[in-house]
Each structure stands twice: as structure tokens, then as C-alpha cells.
Enzyme design. Structure first.
Site, PDB file in Angstrom:
ATOM      1  CG  PHE A 148       8.704  -6.550  43.332  1.00  0.00           C
ATOM      2  CD1 PHE A 148       9.642  -6.470  44.042  1.00  0.00           C
ATOM      3  CD2 PHE A 148       7.764  -5.806  43.203  1.00  0.00           C
ATOM      4  CE1 PHE A 148       9.793  -5.386  44.996  1.00  0.00           C
ATOM      5  CE2 PHE A 148       7.819  -4.567  43.941  1.00  0.00           C
ATOM      6  CZ  PHE A 148       8.658  -4.504  44.723  1.00  0.00           C
ATOM      7  CG  ASP A 233       0.756  -8.038  42.426  1.00  0.00           C
ATOM      8  OD1 ASP A 233       0.429  -7.116  41.903  1.00  0.00           O
ATOM      9  OD2 ASP A 233       1.774  -8.120  43.358  1.00  0.00           O
ATOM     10  CE  LYS A 262       4.818  -0.253  40.537  1.00  0.00           C
ATOM     11  NZ  LYS A 262       5.174  -1.618  40.839  1.00  0.00           N
TER      12      LYS A 262
HETATM   13  C1  LIG Z   1       5.128  -2.299  42.233  1.00  0.00           C
HETATM   14  C2  LIG Z   1       4.535  -3.623  42.658  1.00  0.00           C
HETATM   15  C3  LIG Z   1       4.093  -3.839  43.747  1.00  0.00           C
HETATM   16  C4  LIG Z   1       4.168  -2.975  45.021  1.00  0.00           C
HETATM   17  O1  LIG Z   1       3.639  -1.650  44.936  1.00  0.00           O
HETATM   18  P1  LIG Z   1       3.967  -0.237  45.680  1.00  0.00           P
HETATM   19  O2  LIG Z   1       3.108   0.810  45.354  1.00  0.00           O
HETATM   20  O3  LIG Z   1       5.375  -0.062  45.509  1.00  0.00           O
HETATM   21  O4  LIG Z   1       3.850  -0.857  47.077  1.00  0.00           O
HETATM   22  C5  LIG Z   1       3.149  -4.999  44.165  1.00  0.00           C
HETATM   23  N1  LIG Z   1       3.392  -6.055  42.967  1.00  0.00           N
HETATM   24  C6  LIG Z   1       3.937  -5.824  41.852  1.00  0.00           C
HETATM   25  C7  LIG Z   1       3.745  -6.766  40.710  1.00  0.00           C
HETATM   26  C8  LIG Z   1       4.370  -4.552  41.581  1.00  0.00           C
HETATM   27  O5  LIG Z   1       4.995  -4.302  40.224  1.00  0.00           O
END
Ligand SMILES: *Cc1c(COP(=O)(O)O)cnc(C)c1O
Length: 405
Positions: A148, A233, A262
Site C-alpha cells: 500500500f 516507504d 502521516k
Molecule cells: C497512508 C500511506 C500512504 C499514503 O498516504 P496518504 O497521505 O494517504 O496519501 C503511503 N504509504 C503508506 C505505507 C501508507 O501507510
């Protein structure tokens, strides 16, 4: 006590408004929140809930942490937005402080997590063409199954979630998917055209999946052997969630680029970044990339206050010790098949015969604990790192009742 709705507007009315006037791309629990502090939120009827989700790690420091709110207030009284047409007095300081905290060379500030991932993809491609010598237009990025990374058209192009992809094509080419946690599959997928490997050190959305212990060091080794960038990520796993500053730190491994988001915005506003090596991020030249709100003064002021909280190590320590406690308690529960994760982050796999994750989440909300399922049979538990041991007990006791009444 602030009045947040007129007296005639009930929770049901708010939900009806949402359903009538907003797109239906989420399926929220039937709880309408109005106020929050620390690990607690209050709904429009004055009912309090323990937050066991923390905005998927956007609220690592809890709701309205006083230092973060103070930094935001102070900046609101001074300067909020300049665009990047001009310098401002929070930008360079934020970039330096974030780079120093994370031991990286440079920072590209952005807003959402998806924007940071998109930026990392672009930079990795540019590096492949300009430094690695990959023929123009042929660079590949290897990603993991069940990843994700966000919701843009390019990012869903390499998602393996059919719900996230269906009907949104045509898709961006240039990505290869290999199974998560399988270093040999990754090694086999690398070619001369591979620019980067993009993975989550722990997969959040997939169900808080922790890879085998030797996987991340092996990913690093493969990247080194084949001159491939390692992009971690850490949007959900980073910034103290797992008990270290970055989840990769547990493996003693450094990435070439990290995406953060986040919690970087302190639960106040979207703040994200790509951080990493100067010889990669430094390739970007004026005009090649940008973002009107990226690195704005308010975001930078809040981001600096976040960095300051993280520099104390207190939140990492809380996540480590309280996380060990959370995991040990969850593991003892009847009705739990498996508990995955690290620090104050747990994927609670509901045993066969138990409720679905959705039903369990609804039942938990009725008992005053907010968390959310991911996949059908996993509860994602990620409380704010300010939570106490007693509050963890409250939440775990509620989970126990719901999974094994
Ligand atoms: C939440 C998340 C994203 C995307 O972040 P948004 O602010 O919702 O665009 C990307 N990578 C990971 C691992 C995430 O948990």
C-alpha cells in the site's frame, strides 16, 4: 465545552449528510467525533472513546499534543503560506532538523503520503537515466505484492488490490511486482533497467505484516550488488511507531530514500517528505518538480515541533516498552489466531469462527474503543504513543470481550 453542532443535529443527521453529500469511497464506523485530547476522542453526544487507531499513525503523538498545537498557533499568528516562489524562515530549519534527526542528507517536502511516493518514483527514474545509464523511458521499479503506497493513478498501477485498481486504468507502466518477504524473488526480478526497489519495512494495510528477519538486510545487499535504489516507504511505520525512529532501524539497514508522512504532520495537517541521499535527491533541478503547498510555513513549523518530540526518544521508548506489553496481552487472548507487528502496532488476526474485522470494530466502538479492520479478519491496533498501560488494558479487555464473548 464547545458546541460543535446545533442542538437539533444528531449523530444520525451528520451521517445522513455525509451519505447524501460526499462520495462513498469510505465505510466509516457509525461514530461522529467532535473533540479529542491525547488518546481520547469524544463524539457529538459527549460519549468518550479510547483511540486505538491513531489515524493510521498520523496521530502518533496523540490528539492535540500541546507542543504541536502551540507551534501551530504561533505560526498561524506569523505566516502561513508563501508558495515556493519565495523563501521563508521555517523551511531551511525544518529540512535541516529532519535530515539531522534521520541521518539523511536532504529533504524534499510535500503534503500527502501519496505525493511523497510519487515524488520518490520520479526521482528514482531520473537517477536511473542520469546516473545508472538506463536507456530513456525504460526504467523499472520493483514493488511487493499486497503493498500500500497511496491512491494516485501511478501508485494504484502497481497495487495488487483489485478493489483499488478496478476501472481506474489505463495504468502507468514500469513496475514489477514480486512477493513480499521473498528476497530470492526480488533478486530474480532485478535487471539492468531496475532503478529502485520500493517497499514498506512492515506492510500496514496488508495486515501489519513483518517480513522474515533477514529480508530487509538482503534487500539492501541486492540493491548494492546491482546498483539499485532502496526506497523505504515509512509513511506508516516510521516516526516512532515501531519503537525506533524508522522501522528499518531495527534491521540495522539504511535506505537510499525514505518516504515519510502521516505523523510528520503531528495529526494537524498533511506533511510528507522524501528524504535521503544527496547524490539522488540533488538531481532535481528548478522547474522539474514542485508543489504549491509543499514545505509551507505552517507545515514546516509543525514538522519542526514533531522532529523536536522525536529527538527526545521518549515516544520511541514508549512504543518499545508499551508495545511489548500490548503484544504480550493480545497474544494471550482467546479468539486471536496471531498477533503481528512491532512496538505499539499490532495486526490482530481473528481466529476462524470469530467475528469479521468489521463486526469486531463496530462492537468495539459500542464498548468505547475505536479501531478498524484491515483485510477481512485483521484488527489493526495502533494507539497513540501517549497511551498509558492502564488504557492499553482497557482496550485489550474490550477486544477480549468482542472476540470471545
Ligand atoms: C497512508 C500511506 C500512504 C499514503 O498516504 P496518504 O497521505 O494517504 O496519501 C503511503 N504509504 C503508506 C505505507 C501508507 O501507510
Amino acid at each position: 465545552m464547545t458546541l460543535t453542532a446545533d442542538a437539533t443535529t444528531t449523530a444520525r443527521d451528520h451521517i445522513a449528510l455525509d451519505e447524501r453529500w460526499s462520495t462513498h469511497n469510505y465505510h466509516p464506523l457509525p461514530v461522529v467525533l467532535a473533540e479529542a485530547e491525547g488518546a481520547w476522542v469524544t463524539d457529538v453526544d459527549g460519549r468518550r472513546y479510547l483511540d486505538f487507531l491513531a489515524g493510521y499513525s498520523a496521530l502518533n503523538f496523540g490528539h492535540r499534543h500541546p507542543d504541536l498545537i502551540a507551534a501551530a498557533h504561533e505560526q498561524l499568528g506569523r505566516l502561513t503560506l508563501t508558495s515556493r516562489a519565495f523563501h521563508h524562515d521555517q523551511f531551511g530549519l525544518f529540512c535541516r532538523e529532519l535530515a539531522e534527526l534521520t541521518g539523511t542528507d536532504m529533504v524534499l517536502p510535500a503534503n500527502s503520503g501519496a505525493e511523497a511516493v510519487e515524488s520518490a518514483v520520479k526521482i528514482a527514474r531520473k537517477w536511473a537515466y542520469q546516473v545508472k545509464g538506463v536507456p530513456a523511458g525504460t526504467a523499472e521499479i520493483i514493488v511487493a505484492g499486497s503493498n500500500f503506497h497511496g491512491r494516485t493513478t501511478t501508485i494504484i498501477s502497481f497495487s495488487t488490490d483489485t478493489v483499488a485498481r478496478n476501472d481506474f486504468g489505463p495504468f502507468t507502466p514500469g513496475f514489477k511486482v514480486v512477493p513480499y518477504g521473498d528476497a530470492e524473488a526480488l533478486r530474480a526480478a532485478v535487471t539492468d533497467r531496475t532503478a529502485a526497489v520500493l517497499i514498506e519495512p512492515i506492510q500496514g494495510e496488508a495486515g501489519v505484516i513483518v517480513p522474515p528477519a533477514d529480508y530487509l538486510p538482503e534487500v539492501r545487499r541486492i540493491c548494492d550488488e546491482h546498483s539499485v535504489l532502496f526506497i523505504a516507504d515509512e509513511i506508516q511505520s516510521g516516526l516512532a511507531r515501531t519503537g525506533d525512529l524508522l522501522a528499518l532501524d531495527h534491521s540495522g539497514v539504511r535506505a537510499d530514500l525514505y518516504t515519510l508522512g502521516k505523523a510528520l504532520g503531528g495529526g494537524i495537517m498533511p506533511v510528507s517528505a522524501v528524504i535521503g541521499r544527496r547524490d539522488v535527491l540533488g538531481l532535481l533541478q528548478p522547474g522539474e518538480h514542485g508543489s504549491t503547498f509543499g514545505g509551507n510555513p505552517l507545515a514546516c513549523a509543525i514538522g519542526r515541533a514533531v522532529v523536536k518530540l522525536l529527538a527526545t526518544g521518549e515516544f520511541q521508548e514508549r512504543s518499545r516498552t508499551l508495545g511489548a506489553y500490548l503484544h504480550s496481552r493480545l497474544r494471550e487472548l482467546p479468539g486471536v489466531a496471531e498477533v503481528r507487528g512491532r512496538g505499539l502496532w499490532a495486526g490482530v488476526q481473528i481466529a476462524p469462527g470469530g467475528p469479521t474485522g468489521r463486526v469486531a470494530s463496530e462492537a468495539l466502538a459500542e464498548r468505547g474503543v475505536l479501531c478498524k479492520e484491515t483485510q477481512d479478519t485483521t484488527l489493526r491496533v495502533a494507539p497513540p504513543l501517549v497511551i498509558t498501560r492502564e488504557e492499553i488494558d482497557m482496550g485489550v479487555d474490550a477486544i477480549a470481550t468482542v472476540l470471545h464473548p
